[in-house]
Motif scaffolding. Structure first.
Motif, PDB file in Angstrom:
ATOM      1  N   GLY A  12      -1.142  13.796  -7.891  1.00 45.44           N
ATOM      2  CA  GLY A  12      -0.545  14.429  -6.717  1.00 45.44           C
ATOM      3  C   GLY A  12       0.773  13.804  -6.342  1.00 45.44           C
ATOM      4  N   GLY A  13       1.725  14.637  -6.001  1.00 45.72           N
ATOM      5  CA  GLY A  13       2.999  14.127  -5.505  1.00 45.72           C
ATOM      6  C   GLY A  13       2.904  13.897  -4.007  1.00 45.72           C
ATOM      7  N   PHE A  14       3.310  12.738  -3.557  1.00 40.60           N
ATOM      8  CA  PHE A  14       3.253  12.448  -2.128  1.00 40.60           C
ATOM      9  C   PHE A  14       4.404  13.148  -1.423  1.00 40.60           C
ATOM     10  N   LYS A  15       4.075  13.790  -0.293  1.00 36.40           N
ATOM     11  CA  LYS A  15       5.060  14.504   0.524  1.00 36.40           C
ATOM     12  C   LYS A  15       5.050  13.922   1.931  1.00 36.40           C
ATOM     13  N   LYS A  16       6.203  13.974   2.579  1.00 34.93           N
ATOM     14  CA  LYS A  16       6.299  13.555   3.973  1.00 34.93           C
ATOM     15  C   LYS A  16       5.564  14.599   4.806  1.00 34.93           C
ATOM     16  N   GLU A  68      -0.406   7.703   2.927  1.00 37.33           N
ATOM     17  CA  GLU A  68       0.196   6.388   2.764  1.00 37.33           C
ATOM     18  C   GLU A  68       1.206   6.180   3.887  1.00 37.33           C
ATOM     19  N   ASN A  69       1.146   5.013   4.509  1.00 39.51           N
ATOM     20  CA  ASN A  69       2.110   4.628   5.532  1.00 39.51           C
ATOM     21  C   ASN A  69       3.162   3.761   4.849  1.00 39.51           C
ATOM     22  N   ARG A  70       4.362   4.275   4.733  1.00 40.10           N
ATOM     23  CA  ARG A  70       5.437   3.538   4.047  1.00 40.10           C
ATOM     24  C   ARG A  70       6.330   2.798   5.035  1.00 40.10           C
ATOM     25  N   ASP A  71       5.858   2.623   6.239  1.00 45.49           N
ATOM     26  CA  ASP A  71       6.584   1.909   7.300  1.00 45.49           C
ATOM     27  C   ASP A  71       7.942   2.520   7.603  1.00 45.49           C
ATOM     28  N   ASP A  72       8.030   3.845   7.457  1.00 44.32           N
ATOM     29  CA  ASP A  72       9.266   4.547   7.802  1.00 44.32           C
ATOM     30  C   ASP A  72       9.056   5.530   8.956  1.00 44.32           C
ATOM     31  N   GLY A  73       7.883   5.414   9.613  1.00 48.52           N
ATOM     32  CA  GLY A  73       7.580   6.288  10.736  1.00 48.52           C
ATOM     33  C   GLY A  73       6.871   7.578  10.348  1.00 48.52           C
ATOM     34  N   TRP A  74       6.568   7.738   9.054  1.00 46.52           N
ATOM     35  CA  TRP A  74       5.926   8.964   8.566  1.00 46.52           C
ATOM     36  C   TRP A  74       4.681   8.640   7.756  1.00 46.52           C
ATOM     37  N   LEU A  75       3.744   9.570   7.776  1.00 53.54           N
ATOM     38  CA  LEU A  75       2.621   9.507   6.846  1.00 53.54           C
ATOM     39  C   LEU A  75       2.972  10.384   5.659  1.00 53.54           C
ATOM     40  N   TRP A  76       2.893   9.814   4.484  1.00 51.06           N
ATOM     41  CA  TRP A  76       3.110  10.530   3.241  1.00 51.06           C
ATOM     42  C   TRP A  76       1.736  10.837   2.686  1.00 51.06           C
ATOM     43  N   GLY A  77       1.554  12.021   2.128  1.00 51.86           N
ATOM     44  CA  GLY A  77       0.212  12.348   1.671  1.00 51.86           C
ATOM     45  C   GLY A  77       0.152  13.271   0.493  1.00 51.86           C
ATOM     46  N   THR A  78      -1.028  13.306  -0.085  1.00 48.81           N
ATOM     47  CA  THR A  78      -1.343  14.208  -1.165  1.00 48.81           C
ATOM     48  C   THR A  78      -2.763  14.715  -0.946  1.00 48.81           C
TER      49      THR A  78
END
Length: 120
Positions: free
Chosen positions: A75-79, A107-117
Motif C-alpha cells: 500500500g502507498g501511504f497517503k496524507k 503512520e504519524n510522521r511528526d508533520d501534523g498529519w496521519l499518513w495511511g494505507t
C-alpha cells in the motif's frame, strides 16, 4: 513505638514502590477519534502504538491479519487527516483501525498529519 512505626512505614513504602515498578505497561492505547464524513461524523476506535512489533500483534489478535508487513509494502501511504492539536494520537508513531470490512494502518510522521494505507 516511634521507631516501630517508621520501620512499618518503610517496609510498606518499599513494597508499594516495588509493586508500582512491577506492573507492566500496555504497549498500546485505545483512542476514540472523530472522522469527518459526508453525512456527519464517524466515531472510531484507533489502537495507537509506537513499534511495529506491537502493531503486528494487535493486527493479528484484533483483526486476524497475519501479513501486516505485506500490506504495508503493497500500500502507498497517503496524507489522510490532520492530527488535531492536543490529540492523544500525536504521542504515538502508528495506529490501526477498522471500519466495515476495511483495515487501515496509520503512520504519524511528526508533520501534523496521519499518513495511511488501507485494505479491504
Amino acid at each position: 513505638m516511634k521507631n516501630l512505626f517508621l520501620v512499618i512505614f518503610e517496609v510498606f513504602f518499599f513494597f508499594a514502590l516495588a509493586a508500582g515498578f512491577s506492573v507492566s505497561e500496555k504497549k498500546y492505547k485505545t483512542v476514540t477519534v472523530e472522522l469527518p464524513r459526508e453525512t456527519g461524523v464517524l466515531f472510531s476506535t484507533f489502537y495507537c502504538f509506537n513499534d511495529l512489533e506491537t502493531g503486528r500483534a494487535l493486527a493479528e489478535e484484533l483483526y486476524g491479519i497475519k501479513n501486516l508487513d505485506e500490506i504495508l509494502k503493497a500500500g502507498g501511504f497517503k496524507k489522510l487527516m490532520a492530527i488535531p492539536v492536543g490529540s492523544e494520537i500525536a504521542a504515538f508513531n502508528f495506529a490501526i483501525m477498522t471500519h466495515n470490512r476495511e483495515f487501515w494502518f496509520f503512520e504519524n510522521r511528526d508533520d501534523g498529519w496521519l499518513w495511511g494505507t488501507g485494505r479491504y
